[in-house]
Design a protein around this motif. Structure first.
Motif, PDB file in Angstrom:
ATOM      1  N   THR A  75      49.176  53.356 -42.217  1.00 33.85           N
ATOM      2  CA  THR A  75      47.726  53.467 -42.375  1.00 33.85           C
ATOM      3  C   THR A  75      47.342  53.431 -43.857  1.00 33.85           C
ATOM      4  OG1 THR A  75      45.833  54.898 -42.047  1.00 33.85           O
ATOM      5  CG2 THR A  75      47.971  55.976 -42.151  1.00 33.85           C
ATOM      6  N   TRP A 115      44.313  54.593 -44.743  1.00 32.85           N
ATOM      7  CA  TRP A 115      43.321  55.638 -44.949  1.00 32.85           C
ATOM      8  C   TRP A 115      43.924  56.827 -45.665  1.00 32.85           C
ATOM      9  CZ3 TRP A 115      38.253  55.159 -44.318  1.00 32.85           C
ATOM     10  CH2 TRP A 115      37.788  54.117 -43.487  1.00 32.85           C
ATOM     11  N   TYR A 172      43.979  60.752 -45.892  1.00 37.11           N
ATOM     12  CA  TYR A 172      43.617  61.753 -44.877  1.00 37.11           C
ATOM     13  C   TYR A 172      42.532  62.716 -45.348  1.00 37.11           C
ATOM     14  CZ  TYR A 172      47.015  64.555 -47.525  1.00 37.11           C
ATOM     15  OH  TYR A 172      47.693  65.192 -48.518  1.00 37.11           O
ATOM     16  N   ARG A 182      30.156  58.801 -39.821  1.00 33.47           N
ATOM     17  CA  ARG A 182      31.055  58.288 -38.784  1.00 33.47           C
ATOM     18  C   ARG A 182      31.903  59.404 -38.179  1.00 33.47           C
ATOM     19  NH1 ARG A 182      33.853  52.756 -40.095  1.00 33.47           N
ATOM     20  NH2 ARG A 182      33.986  52.959 -37.844  1.00 33.47           N
ATOM     21  N   GLU A 186      39.179  49.881 -36.654  1.00 33.78           N
ATOM     22  CA  GLU A 186      39.245  50.451 -37.987  1.00 33.78           C
ATOM     23  C   GLU A 186      39.978  51.793 -37.981  1.00 33.78           C
ATOM     24  OE1 GLU A 186      36.055  51.090 -41.593  1.00 33.78           O
ATOM     25  OE2 GLU A 186      35.365  50.497 -39.589  1.00 33.78           O
ATOM     26  N   HIS A 187      39.617  52.639 -36.999  1.00 36.29           N
ATOM     27  CA  HIS A 187      40.269  53.933 -36.818  1.00 36.29           C
ATOM     28  C   HIS A 187      40.964  53.954 -35.462  1.00 36.29           C
ATOM     29  CE1 HIS A 187      38.212  55.586 -40.285  1.00 36.29           C
ATOM     30  NE2 HIS A 187      37.048  55.158 -39.800  1.00 36.29           N
ATOM     31  N   THR A 202      37.948  59.320 -35.359  1.00 39.67           N
ATOM     32  CA  THR A 202      37.750  60.180 -36.534  1.00 39.67           C
ATOM     33  C   THR A 202      37.480  61.603 -36.079  1.00 39.67           C
ATOM     34  OG1 THR A 202      35.378  59.727 -36.544  1.00 39.67           O
ATOM     35  CG2 THR A 202      36.765  58.311 -37.918  1.00 39.67           C
ATOM     36  N   ARG A 226      37.073  61.927 -40.899  1.00 35.10           N
ATOM     37  CA  ARG A 226      38.350  61.520 -41.493  1.00 35.10           C
ATOM     38  C   ARG A 226      39.171  60.766 -40.444  1.00 35.10           C
ATOM     39  NH1 ARG A 226      39.639  67.426 -43.935  1.00 35.10           N
ATOM     40  NH2 ARG A 226      39.297  67.910 -41.744  1.00 35.10           N
ATOM     41  N   ASP A 227      39.974  59.837 -40.903  1.00 36.36           N
ATOM     42  CA  ASP A 227      40.767  59.007 -39.992  1.00 36.36           C
ATOM     43  C   ASP A 227      41.811  59.871 -39.272  1.00 36.36           C
ATOM     44  OD1 ASP A 227      41.757  56.583 -38.814  1.00 36.36           O
ATOM     45  OD2 ASP A 227      43.468  56.781 -40.176  1.00 36.36           O
ATOM     46  N   SER A 257      45.708  58.755 -39.765  1.00 40.75           N
ATOM     47  CA  SER A 257      46.367  59.164 -41.006  1.00 40.75           C
ATOM     48  C   SER A 257      46.558  60.673 -41.037  1.00 40.75           C
ATOM     49  CB  SER A 257      45.596  58.651 -42.224  1.00 40.75           C
ATOM     50  OG  SER A 257      44.557  59.528 -42.543  1.00 40.75           O
TER      51      SER A 257
END
Lengths: 320, 298
Positions: free
Chosen positions: B56, B58, B60, B67, B75-76, B80, B85-86, B89
Motif C-alpha cells: 500500500t 497510503w 496510516y 472520506r 482506492e481504499h 477507511t 485513514r486507509d 495500510s
C-alpha cells in the motif's frame, strides 16, 4: 576376596535422607554394611521384599548411585572413587521397566549403537550397522526392527532391546534389575531362557535381582536374601530352598504360592505383617526380631553376625 | 564421567548417524492438511505485514475528514476508518506492531524462561525452591495489571509493551522446562546412558534436547496464539501503543463505537486476529502429532 571373584564388595553402605510421619529427618539405610562376592561366570540371585535395598545395591555396584562408604572391587581393582569411564563397558544393567528404559524419541538402531559410540570409537557406518544387526539377531529380533521406535514393540521385545543395548559394549558383568517383573509369564520364560543362553555363549556374570523366588531359583547358582539393607542369608540354591536357616528366608519361602489349594490351605503362614518399622534396629538388635516368631531376648539386644553355618552357606541369625 | 575433548569432535559424526528425527517429523507434519493450510495462512499474514510498504502507498496516519467510514473501493481496498485513514495500510502496519510485539515477547520469555527452568530443573533443592516461589509470585499478577504498571511507570511504547508481555509469559515456560528436565533426568533411559558411559554432554545432546524440544515447540506455537490475543486485549483497553500508532487491538476498540453502522472497521482487525490465533492453534496441534513418535501414524 580370591582370584575367582569378579565382583567383591566390602562393607558397602548407602543411606537416603527421608522424613518420617512427623516430618523428622531420618535415614533410610538402603544398603547397610553389605559384604558380598560374585564369582566369575556365576549368577548370583538377590531376593527380598520391596524396599529391602536390592535395586540400590545393584546400582551402587555400578556406581550409578554413589556409595556412602565401603569398597567395590571389579576384577581385583578398587573402583570406588575412580573415574568409571573405562569400567562402564565392563559392567552393564538391564532395567525392570522395559518401556521406561528406552528413549521414546530414538530408533532402536540408535538406542543399541549408543553404547558402541561411547566406548568403541572409530567404527565405520557399515561396521556399526553390522554390529547392531548382529546384536538384534542375538536377542531374537529382526534386523528390520532397527528402524522402528520403542513404542512399536511389545514389553518382551522392548526388554530384548534393553538386553541388546547392554550387550553392545561387550560387558563381563550384568546387573539384571528385576528384568522380568514387568512382563507376563510367557515373556518371562522367554527372557529368562535368553539370559541363560547368552550366559552360556558369552560367559557373563549376572547379579539377578528379583522378588520372584521361582524365577531366581531357576536361573541362579547362589542366592542372597536381603532384608532392610542387609544380606541375612547367602548360600547355594539348594541351601536356600532346602535348608533355609534364617527365619526371614523361611517366611519368604512359605509365601511362594502353591498351585494346589488343598496344600495351600494346610500351609503355615509365617509372615503376618511387614507394616511396622522393626523395633530391633533402634535398640541395636536384630532388624528382623520384631517380626520373627523365634525371637529370644538375645535377638533384641545384639545384632547377629554373618556366620558361615555350613560350607558356603552364610546366615546372620543368632539361632541358625 | 567428565567428557573429554576427543568426544566433542566425534559428536558431529554421531549426529549424522542419528535418524532424521526432525526430517521425519516434518514429513508427518506436511501430511497433515490442516497444519499445512494453517501454516500457509499464518505465513501469508506475516509476509503481508512485513511487506506493507510494497502493498500500500497510503500512510496510516493520513486523515481525510471528507472520506470517513467508507466501504471498500479501488482506492481504499478495505475502506477507511472514522478519521478517513486507509484501513488496509492501518491493518498491515497494525499487524506489524501486534506480531512484532507478540513474537519478541515470546522470544524473550522462551529464552529467559528456558534458561531459568533448565537451571532450576538441573540444580534442584533450595535453589529450585527459591526460583519457583519467585515464579509463582510473578504468575500471580494478572497480565493486564502487569502491563498497566509497566507502561505507566516506564512509558507507553513498543519496547515496554513487549517487556510487560514477556514477563507475563515467563512463568509457564519456566515450569514447562523445569518439569521436562526433571522427568527426563530421572528416567531410566538416562540411567542406562550413564551406565553405558555416555558423557553428560552427549546425554544432553541426544536425550534431553530432543525430548525437551518437542514440548517446547508445541508450547511456543500455542503460546504465540495466546500472546497475539493478549496483545490485542491490552491494545483494546487502551494501554497498548499511543495513537496514532495502529495496532489490531486498538483498531477494534475504535471501530467498536460504530459497529452497527460501519461494521468493517472493527470486524477486519478481529478477523485478522482470529485467523492468526486459529492457524497457530492448528499448527500447534499438527506439531504435537508430528513430534510424538507414539502418536504419529506410519
Amino acid at each position: 576376596m580370591d582370584s575367582t571373584d569378579l565382583i567383591y564388595i566390602e562393607n558397602l553402605k548407602k543411606a537416603f535422607p527421608s522424613k518420617d510421619v512427623r516430618g523428622n529427618k531420618t535415614l533410610v539405610r538402603a544398603v547397610d554394611d553389605v559384604t558380598l562376592s560374585i564369582k566369575r561366570g556365576e549368577c548370583l540371585g538377590l531376593v527380598g521384599e520391596s524396599g529391602s535395598g536390592k535395586t540400590t545395591l545393584g546400582r551402587t555396584i555400578l556406581r550409578l548411585v554413589e556409595p556412602d562408604s565401603g569398597k567395590i572391587y571389579f576384577d581385583g581393582t578398587d573402583i570406588t572413587g575412580i573415574n568409571m569411564k573405562p569400567y562402564r563397558s565392563k559392567m552393564q544393567i538391564i532395567f525392570q521397566n522395559p518401556s521406561g528404559s528406552l528413549d521414546p524419541r530414538m530408533r532402536v538402531f540408535n538406542i543399541i549403537s549408543e553404547g558402541i559410540k561411547a566406548t568403541r570409537r572409530g567404527m565405520t557406518k557399515s561396521e556399526m550397522s553390522a554390529a547392531v544387526f548382529k546384536l538384534l539377531d542375538a536377542v531374537g529380533l529382526n534386523s528390520t526392527d532397527a528402524y522402528r521406535y520403542p513404542h512399536e514393540f511389545s514389553g518382551g521385545q522392548q526388554q530384548r532391546i534393553g538386553i541388546a543395548r547392554a550387550l553392545a559394549v561387550n560387558p563381563e558383568f550384568i546387573v539384571c534389575d528385576e528384568p522380568v517383573s514387568a512382563l507376563d509369564v510367557s515373556y518371562q520364560s522367554q527372557i529368562i531362557n535368553l539370559l541363560e543362553d547368552l550366559q552360556e555363549q558369552l560367559g557373563f556374570t549376572y547379579l539377578f535381582i528379583s522378588h520372584d523366588l521361582s524365577v531366581v531359583m531357576h536361573i541362579s547358582d547362589r542366592i542372597g536374601v536381603m532384608y532392610l539393607g542387609k544380606i541375612v542369608e547367602l548360600g547355594s540354591c539348594e541351601d536356600i530352598f532346602l535348608r533355609p536357616a534364617h527365619p526371614y528366608t523361611k517366611a519368604l519361602l512359605s509365601a511362594i504360592p502353591v498351585p494346589d489349594p488343598k496344600i495351600s490351605r494346610q500351609r503355615e503362614h509365617k509372615v503376618t505383617s511387614f507394616d511396622d518399622t522393626p523395633a530391633g534396629i533402634k535398640n541395636g538388635g536384630c532388624s528382623y526380631c520384631a517380626l520373627c516368631s523365634y525371637a529370644t531376648a538375645e535377638c533384641a539386644k545384639a545384632a547377629p553376625e554373618n556366620r558361615e553355618i555350613a560350607t558356603g552357606h552364610f546366615c546372620a541369625c543368632h539361632l541358625a | 564421567m567428565k567428557h573429554d575433548v576427543k568426544e566433542k569432535s566425534s559428536d558431529k559424526a554421531d549426529l549424522q548417524l542419528s535418524p532424521g528425527l526432525w526430517k521425519e517429523s516434518l514429513r508427518v507434519l506436511l501430511k497433515n492438511p490442516l497444519a499445512v493450510i494453517s501454516f500457509i495462512v499464518f505465513i501469508t499474514i506475516c509476509v503481508m505485514c512485513i511487506a506493507a510498504p510494497l502493498i500500500t502507498d497510503w500512510d496510516y496516519t493520513t486523515m481525510s475528514m471528507d472520506r470517513i467510514h467508507e466501504g471498500p473501493s479501488a482506492e481504499h481496498p478495505l475502506g477507511t476508518d472514522m478519521l478517513g485513514r486507509d484501513m488496509l495500510s492501518r491493518m498491515l502496519y497494525g499487524g506489524r506492531a501486534t506480531l512484532r510485539i507478540s513474537f519478541t515477547a515470546i522470544f524473550y520469555s522462551v529464552f529467559i524462561g528456558g534458561v531459568i527452568g533448565i537451571v532450576s530443573g538441573f540444580i534442584g533443592g533450595t535453589v529450585d525452591m527459591i526460583i519457583m516461589r519467585i515464579i509463582d509470585a510473578i504468575a500471580a499478577i494478572p497480565t493486564i495489571i502487569l502491563a498497566i504498571v509497566v507502561e505507566y511507570t516506564l512509558g507507553f511504547g513498543v519496547g515496554n509493551f513487549m517487556y510487560a508481555m514477556a514477563i507475563a509469559l515467563v512463568p509457564p515456560f519456566v515450569r514447562l522446562l523445569r518439569t521436562s528436565v526433571m522427568s527426563i533426568m530421572s528416567s531410566e533411559y538416562i540411567e542406562a546412558a550413564r551406565a553405558l558411559g555416555v558423557s553428560k554432554f552427549h546425554i544432553i545432546v541426544s536425550h534431553v534436547i530432543p525430548n525437551v524440544a518437542a514440548p517446547v515447540l508445541i508450547y511456543i506455537s500455542n503460546t504465540a496464539a495466546e500472546a497475539i490475543l493478549m496483545c490485542t486485549i491490552i491494545g483494546y483497553i487502551g494501554i497498548g501503543l499511543a495513537p496514532p500508532e495502529p495496532e489490531w487491538g486498538s483498531m477494534v476498540s475504535y471501530g467498536y463505537n460504530a459497529l452497527r453502522a460501519y461494521p468493517h472497521i472493527a470486524l477486519i482487525p478481529c478477523l485478522a486476529v482470529m485467523l492468526c490465533v486459529i492457524s497457530l492453534n492448528f499448527l500447534g496441534n499438527g506439531l504435537r502429532d508430528a513430534l510424538d513418535p507414539s502418536i504419529r501414524d506410519k
